[in-house]
Enzyme design. Sequence first.
Site, mmCIF file in Angstrom:
data_model
loop_
_atom_site.group_PDB
_atom_site.id
_atom_site.type_symbol
_atom_site.label_atom_id
_atom_site.label_comp_id
_atom_site.label_asym_id
_atom_site.label_seq_id
_atom_site.Cartn_x
_atom_site.Cartn_y
_atom_site.Cartn_z
ATOM 1 N N SER A 182 5.849 6.913 8.494
ATOM 2 C CA SER A 182 5.273 6.433 7.107
ATOM 3 C C SER A 182 5.386 7.740 6.063
ATOM 4 O O SER A 182 5.592 7.644 4.891
ATOM 5 C CB SER A 182 4.053 5.819 6.997
ATOM 6 O OG SER A 182 4.030 4.563 7.767
ATOM 7 N N GLN B 289 -2.862 5.022 11.078
ATOM 8 C CA GLN B 289 -2.139 5.439 9.554
ATOM 9 C C GLN B 289 -2.245 6.770 9.259
ATOM 10 O O GLN B 289 -1.178 7.419 8.860
ATOM 11 C CB GLN B 289 -2.891 4.726 8.527
ATOM 12 C CG GLN B 289 -2.409 3.358 8.344
ATOM 13 C CD GLN B 289 -3.028 2.561 7.022
ATOM 14 O OE1 GLN B 289 -3.903 3.172 6.631
ATOM 15 N NE2 GLN B 289 -2.415 1.624 6.922
ATOM 16 N N ASP C 256 0.603 8.696 11.311
ATOM 17 C CA ASP C 256 1.982 8.177 11.145
ATOM 18 C C ASP C 256 3.130 8.870 10.739
ATOM 19 O O ASP C 256 2.964 8.911 9.366
ATOM 20 C CB ASP C 256 1.733 6.602 10.712
ATOM 21 C CG ASP C 256 3.082 5.811 10.792
ATOM 22 O OD1 ASP C 256 4.335 6.654 11.273
ATOM 23 O OD2 ASP C 256 3.084 4.720 10.370
ATOM 24 N N TYR D 282 6.744 -4.250 10.681
ATOM 25 C CA TYR D 282 8.122 -4.013 10.589
ATOM 26 C C TYR D 282 8.694 -5.509 10.535
ATOM 27 O O TYR D 282 8.054 -6.515 10.903
ATOM 28 C CB TYR D 282 8.907 -3.512 11.968
ATOM 29 C CG TYR D 282 8.526 -2.064 12.053
ATOM 30 C CD1 TYR D 282 9.418 -1.098 11.482
ATOM 31 C CD2 TYR D 282 7.734 -1.444 13.097
ATOM 32 C CE1 TYR D 282 9.157 0.311 11.431
ATOM 33 C CE2 TYR D 282 7.301 -0.001 13.061
ATOM 34 C CZ TYR D 282 8.248 0.893 12.198
ATOM 35 O OH TYR D 282 8.015 2.119 12.390
ATOM 36 N N ARG E 104 1.747 1.291 14.707
ATOM 37 C CA ARG E 104 1.298 0.806 13.296
ATOM 38 C C ARG E 104 0.090 0.018 13.230
ATOM 39 O O ARG E 104 0.123 -1.250 12.983
ATOM 40 C CB ARG E 104 2.597 0.102 12.781
ATOM 41 C CG ARG E 104 3.848 1.096 12.479
ATOM 42 C CD ARG E 104 3.819 2.068 11.279
ATOM 43 N NE ARG E 104 4.749 2.670 10.855
ATOM 44 C CZ ARG E 104 5.826 2.341 10.109
ATOM 45 N NH1 ARG E 104 5.845 1.097 9.492
ATOM 46 N NH2 ARG E 104 6.831 3.299 10.020
#
Length: 374
Positions: free
Chosen positions: A131, A125, A128, A226, A120
């Site tokens: 996500s 990004q 991911d 998180y 993360r």
Amino acid sequence: MIIGILKEPKEESRVAMLPEAVKTLLSWGAEVQVEQAAGNTAFATDPSYQEVGASIKSREELLSQADILIGIQPLSPLEIAKTKSGAVLMGQMNALYDSQLRDYLIAEKKTAFSMELVPRTTRAQSMDVLSSMATVTGYKAVLMAADLLPRFFPMFMTAAGSITPSRVLILGAGVAGLQAIATARRLGASVFAFDVRQAAKEEVLSLGAKFVDVEGATEDKDAGGYAVEQSEEFLQRQKDTIHEHALKADVIITTAQIPGRKAPLLVEERTVRAMKPGAVVIDLAASSGGNCALSQPDQTVEVNGVRIVGVGNLAASMPQDASKMYGKNYLNFLKLIIKDGNLHLNFEDDIVTGTCVCHEGKAISPRIIQIQNT
């Protein structure tokens, strides 16, 4: 180099790559083979893959020929045994939890990448998948709740009088939670959101929701965005605060999860039993233990007129766009390990290392090594 796109099990309607993503792979100089009917449930036919230059193969041919095998759900050990020597396996292998599969991959000296392990970080990004799929689940969770709720989401002025907006409580303001907030607001609901991370407050407010604050949360900058485990004192304050807001809520959507651990309990049984009849709870963490005490994975439970929906693979309910997003994540990751049409594994790259379950009989990802050492 042959890249194989696998057909998913019957309960999975997504496909790892749509034809548009396959076309990009072909432009890199790779040969792409797609399993027969792999994209049917995502509305991508075999001819649509052939039109961009891919070939259609049987599963047996793919397993035995492909240098890189790409899927979403993991292969079984029986099928892994049929893959060619040196083949790279890619998918969401649930590597932090499924010790049996993890140990088998290591013992067989396979090279495997588990996409839920993508770090993360800002640089990662675009790769991911968690996500991307959380965006889908957050959106669909609100639509599911709106469908089950016996009243309107928005405020209405009618000849029969005014209808007040529904009150929606979102627990967890990560990607899924923020998408749920945005969708509920678009539908006209009055939205409240809770998250233990104070960094989420600004994002919640920017979407037009009210932030439910509980003081004293523990935060960890190294947790990759998180939530982390909290003290017992804070957890009790949190449950009491959520209880108060839940009594007024028409809809609760829970999204809170901690990687490698059981999902935190946020909605107690006493809370559900005290909620308004007709209220709806959508638990997006049901498969990892549940944020609601009464939720069951892939089941709807009714208690005193309150429906609790334990959601499993909600991303599969929107296979076309979910597959498109998944394929784009894969392409961005594959750029790191494919150079000039050939496989090039650079284990000095933190994303490659972080995502790799194992290579040549050794665990590679620091998170996998940590599990082995505990």
